[in-house]
Scaffold this motif. Structure first.
Motif, PDB file in Angstrom:
ATOM      1  N   ILE A  16      -7.084  23.075  24.554  1.00 47.08           N
ATOM      2  CA  ILE A  16      -7.373  22.190  23.435  1.00 47.08           C
ATOM      3  C   ILE A  16      -8.739  21.545  23.622  1.00 47.08           C
ATOM      4  CG2 ILE A  16      -6.549  20.254  22.041  1.00 47.08           C
ATOM      5  CD1 ILE A  16      -4.702  22.761  22.168  1.00 47.08           C
ATOM      6  N   GLU A  17      -9.570  21.636  22.593  1.00 44.94           N
ATOM      7  CA  GLU A  17     -10.889  21.016  22.645  1.00 44.94           C
ATOM      8  C   GLU A  17     -10.772  19.492  22.626  1.00 44.94           C
ATOM      9  OE1 GLU A  17     -13.197  22.480  19.382  1.00 44.94           O
ATOM     10  OE2 GLU A  17     -13.861  24.236  20.506  1.00 44.94           O
ATOM     11  N   ASP A  18     -11.780  18.868  23.176  1.00 44.06           N
ATOM     12  CA  ASP A  18     -11.816  17.407  23.162  1.00 44.06           C
ATOM     13  C   ASP A  18     -11.900  16.915  21.716  1.00 44.06           C
ATOM     14  OD1 ASP A  18     -11.833  14.870  24.206  1.00 44.06           O
ATOM     15  OD2 ASP A  18     -14.010  14.821  24.471  1.00 44.06           O
ATOM     16  N   PHE A  19     -11.216  15.826  21.440  1.00 44.26           N
ATOM     17  CA  PHE A  19     -11.274  15.238  20.107  1.00 44.26           C
ATOM     18  C   PHE A  19     -11.081  13.729  20.220  1.00 44.26           C
ATOM     19  CE2 PHE A  19      -6.756  15.886  20.751  1.00 44.26           C
ATOM     20  CZ  PHE A  19      -6.166  14.761  20.200  1.00 44.26           C
ATOM     21  N   LYS A  20     -11.521  13.027  19.192  1.00 41.32           N
ATOM     22  CA  LYS A  20     -11.304  11.587  19.099  1.00 41.32           C
ATOM     23  C   LYS A  20     -10.909  11.287  17.671  1.00 41.32           C
ATOM     24  CE  LYS A  20     -13.395   7.119  20.266  1.00 41.32           C
ATOM     25  NZ  LYS A  20     -14.616   6.445  20.762  1.00 41.32           N
ATOM     26  N   ALA A  21      -9.789  10.614  17.494  1.00 42.06           N
ATOM     27  CA  ALA A  21      -9.253  10.344  16.162  1.00 42.06           C
ATOM     28  C   ALA A  21      -8.630   8.957  16.140  1.00 42.06           C
ATOM     29  CB  ALA A  21      -8.209  11.403  15.800  1.00 42.06           C
ATOM     30  N   VAL A  22      -8.138   8.585  14.969  1.00 41.03           N
ATOM     31  CA  VAL A  22      -7.429   7.312  14.822  1.00 41.03           C
ATOM     32  C   VAL A  22      -6.078   7.606  14.200  1.00 41.03           C
ATOM     33  CG1 VAL A  22      -8.542   6.852  12.591  1.00 41.03           C
ATOM     34  CG2 VAL A  22      -7.530   4.962  13.874  1.00 41.03           C
ATOM     35  N   ASP A  23      -5.031   6.958  14.697  1.00 32.69           N
ATOM     36  CA  ASP A  23      -3.700   7.288  14.205  1.00 32.69           C
ATOM     37  C   ASP A  23      -3.259   6.341  13.087  1.00 32.69           C
ATOM     38  OD1 ASP A  23      -2.743   4.936  15.363  1.00 32.69           O
ATOM     39  OD2 ASP A  23      -1.685   5.937  16.997  1.00 32.69           O
ATOM     40  N   HIS A  24      -2.024   6.536  12.631  1.00 31.20           N
ATOM     41  CA  HIS A  24      -1.514   5.770  11.487  1.00 31.20           C
ATOM     42  C   HIS A  24      -1.330   4.295  11.794  1.00 31.20           C
ATOM     43  CE1 HIS A  24       2.039   6.746  13.871  1.00 31.20           C
ATOM     44  NE2 HIS A  24       2.709   5.819  13.223  1.00 31.20           N
ATOM     45  N   ARG A  25      -1.416   3.918  13.062  1.00 26.60           N
ATOM     46  CA  ARG A  25      -1.361   2.501  13.446  1.00 26.60           C
ATOM     47  C   ARG A  25      -2.756   1.895  13.614  1.00 26.60           C
ATOM     48  NH1 ARG A  25       2.997   4.809  16.281  1.00 26.60           N
ATOM     49  NH2 ARG A  25       1.573   5.418  17.950  1.00 26.60           N
ATOM     50  N   GLY A  26      -3.782   2.760  13.503  1.00 24.67           N
ATOM     51  CA  GLY A  26      -5.152   2.293  13.700  1.00 24.67           C
ATOM     52  C   GLY A  26      -5.617   2.378  15.136  1.00 24.67           C
ATOM     53  N   PHE A  35     -11.676  22.781  14.712  1.00 22.33           N
ATOM     54  CA  PHE A  35     -10.797  22.368  15.813  1.00 22.33           C
ATOM     55  C   PHE A  35      -9.496  23.167  15.806  1.00 22.33           C
ATOM     56  CE2 PHE A  35      -7.229  19.638  17.176  1.00 22.33           C
ATOM     57  CZ  PHE A  35      -7.587  19.387  18.500  1.00 22.33           C
ATOM     58  N   ALA A  36      -8.889  23.322  14.638  1.00 20.22           N
ATOM     59  CA  ALA A  36      -7.638  24.077  14.530  1.00 20.22           C
ATOM     60  C   ALA A  36      -7.837  25.517  14.977  1.00 20.22           C
ATOM     61  CB  ALA A  36      -7.114  24.032  13.097  1.00 20.22           C
ATOM     62  N   LEU A  37      -8.951  26.105  14.561  1.00 18.25           N
ATOM     63  CA  LEU A  37      -9.231  27.496  14.910  1.00 18.25           C
ATOM     64  C   LEU A  37      -9.499  27.663  16.399  1.00 18.25           C
ATOM     65  CD1 LEU A  37      -9.685  30.385  13.880  1.00 18.25           C
ATOM     66  CD2 LEU A  37     -12.093  29.779  13.541  1.00 18.25           C
ATOM     67  N   ASN A  38     -10.346  26.807  16.954  1.00 16.54           N
ATOM     68  CA  ASN A  38     -10.732  26.929  18.358  1.00 16.54           C
ATOM     69  C   ASN A  38      -9.604  26.556  19.313  1.00 16.54           C
ATOM     70  OD1 ASN A  38     -13.260  27.670  17.480  1.00 16.54           O
ATOM     71  ND2 ASN A  38     -14.202  25.676  17.851  1.00 16.54           N
ATOM     72  N   SER A  39      -8.844  25.526  18.959  1.00 13.55           N
ATOM     73  CA  SER A  39      -7.835  25.003  19.886  1.00 13.55           C
ATOM     74  C   SER A  39      -6.470  25.668  19.742  1.00 13.55           C
ATOM     75  CB  SER A  39      -7.680  23.493  19.691  1.00 13.55           C
ATOM     76  OG  SER A  39      -8.876  22.813  20.018  1.00 13.55           O
ATOM     77  N   PHE A  40      -6.083  25.992  18.507  1.00 14.83           N
ATOM     78  CA  PHE A  40      -4.736  26.506  18.275  1.00 14.83           C
ATOM     79  C   PHE A  40      -4.715  27.904  17.638  1.00 14.83           C
ATOM     80  CE2 PHE A  40      -4.289  21.872  18.312  1.00 14.83           C
ATOM     81  CZ  PHE A  40      -3.213  21.705  19.172  1.00 14.83           C
ATOM     82  N   LYS A  41      -5.917  28.495  17.439  1.00 14.47           N
ATOM     83  CA  LYS A  41      -6.017  29.797  16.756  1.00 14.47           C
ATOM     84  C   LYS A  41      -5.340  29.719  15.385  1.00 14.47           C
ATOM     85  CE  LYS A  41      -7.517  30.804  20.808  1.00 14.47           C
ATOM     86  NZ  LYS A  41      -8.782  30.189  21.138  1.00 14.47           N
ATOM     87  N   ALA A  42      -5.510  28.574  14.718  1.00 15.88           N
ATOM     88  CA  ALA A  42      -4.824  28.303  13.450  1.00 15.88           C
ATOM     89  C   ALA A  42      -5.844  28.166  12.322  1.00 15.88           C
ATOM     90  CB  ALA A  42      -3.999  27.029  13.557  1.00 15.88           C
ATOM     91  N   LEU A  43      -5.469  28.661  11.145  1.00 16.10           N
ATOM     92  CA  LEU A  43      -6.333  28.563   9.976  1.00 16.10           C
ATOM     93  C   LEU A  43      -6.068  27.265   9.223  1.00 16.10           C
ATOM     94  CD1 LEU A  43      -8.353  29.835   7.933  1.00 16.10           C
ATOM     95  CD2 LEU A  43      -6.353  30.786   6.747  1.00 16.10           C
ATOM     96  N   VAL A  44      -7.124  26.517   8.978  1.00 18.36           N
ATOM     97  CA  VAL A  44      -7.092  25.344   8.092  1.00 18.36           C
ATOM     98  C   VAL A  44      -8.271  25.511   7.152  1.00 18.36           C
ATOM     99  CG1 VAL A  44      -7.423  22.854   7.909  1.00 18.36           C
ATOM    100  CG2 VAL A  44      -5.961  23.785   9.715  1.00 18.36           C
ATOM    101  N   LYS A  45      -8.023  25.442   5.840  1.00 15.90           N
ATOM    102  CA  LYS A  45      -9.099  25.666   4.881  1.00 15.90           C
ATOM    103  C   LYS A  45      -8.879  24.870   3.603  1.00 15.90           C
ATOM    104  CE  LYS A  45     -12.901  27.807   3.671  1.00 15.90           C
ATOM    105  NZ  LYS A  45     -14.171  27.559   4.389  1.00 15.90           N
ATOM    106  N   MET A  46      -9.862  24.043   3.261  1.00 13.37           N
ATOM    107  CA  MET A  46      -9.847  23.324   1.995  1.00 13.37           C
ATOM    108  C   MET A  46     -10.273  24.297   0.895  1.00 13.37           C
ATOM    109  SD  MET A  46      -9.413  20.494   0.228  1.00 13.37           S
ATOM    110  CE  MET A  46      -9.486  19.055   1.331  1.00 13.37           C
TER     111      MET A  46
END
Length: 204
Positions: free
Chosen positions: A34-44, A138-149
């Motif tokens: 899993i690639e490094d990431f920084k996010a904020v969750d539903h609690r802030g 991130f989805a593609l690199n970390s999970f081999k998953a497709l995400v597309k708007m």
């Protein structure tokens, strides 16, 4: 005599089942770093790969405006957590990555999550705070998953997979997170894999 024989057979079957459970050998089927990431969750609160290390976690991709699979997937994850609670498993996290971060603010994610009955909310992180390009890559690199708007409409394309990530940030197994037949989601298998991973890797 027949009753005694039946009782003996039953004892053998039960003993074999318990032995099989105790000797369950967790076998990774993937090795996605899993690639490094920084996010904020539903609690802030800030959530990063580093903050999650030390405990295994379950990951999935959802968004709040989803009109098809996201709500069933979220419900299915609560069902898995109930199995974990029933088994006394505690050292884990659940991370739901929003694939529509422009819409899904922490407040929007919190409102979405409030519609579910959750066994232990403290383990959950519904995350956002990055841009669309990031989550797709991130989805593609970390999970081999497709995400597309899509170019038109607001229904983001994404998979329905649940991912088991180990304590070092390696995705070691994946499962179907949605199926029109409820029996198609392996609730107990996922819970047992999580429990076994904790016991084998962390010695708990």
């Amino acid at each position: 005599m027949k009753m005694k024989l039946k009782g003996l057979v039953l004892l053998i079957v039960v003993a074999s089942f318990l032995s099989a459970c105790s000797n369950y050998d967790f076998k990774p089927t993937t090795e996605y770093e899993i690639e490094d990431f920084k996010a904020v969750d539903h609690r802030g609160d800030t959530v990063s790969l580093e903050s999650l290390k030390g405990k295994p976690w379950l990951a999935m991709f959802i968004f709040t405006n989803c009109t098809t699979v996201c709500q069933p997937m979220t419900f299915n994850m609560t069902e898995i957590q109930q199995r974990l609670v029933d088994r006394g498993v505690e050292d884990y996290n659940i991370v739901a990555f929003s694939v529509d971060p422009a819409t899904d603010t922490p407040e929007v994610l919190s409102k979405y999550f409030s519609h579910f009955t959750v066994p232990d909310e403290s383990k959950w992180h519904l995350v956002t705070g990055y841009d669309q390009k990031f989550i797709e890559q991130f989805a593609l690199n970390s999970f081999k998953a497709l995400v597309k708007m899509p170019q038109e409409g607001d229904q983001v394309m994404h998979g329905v997979t649940f991912y088991l990530v180990d304590e070092n940030g390696i995705s070691v197994k994946n499962y179907s997170g949605y199926d029109e037949d409820p029996k198609g989601v392996q609730f107990d298998t996922i819970a047992i894999d999580m429990e076994t991973l904790i016991e084998e890797r962390l010695g708990k």
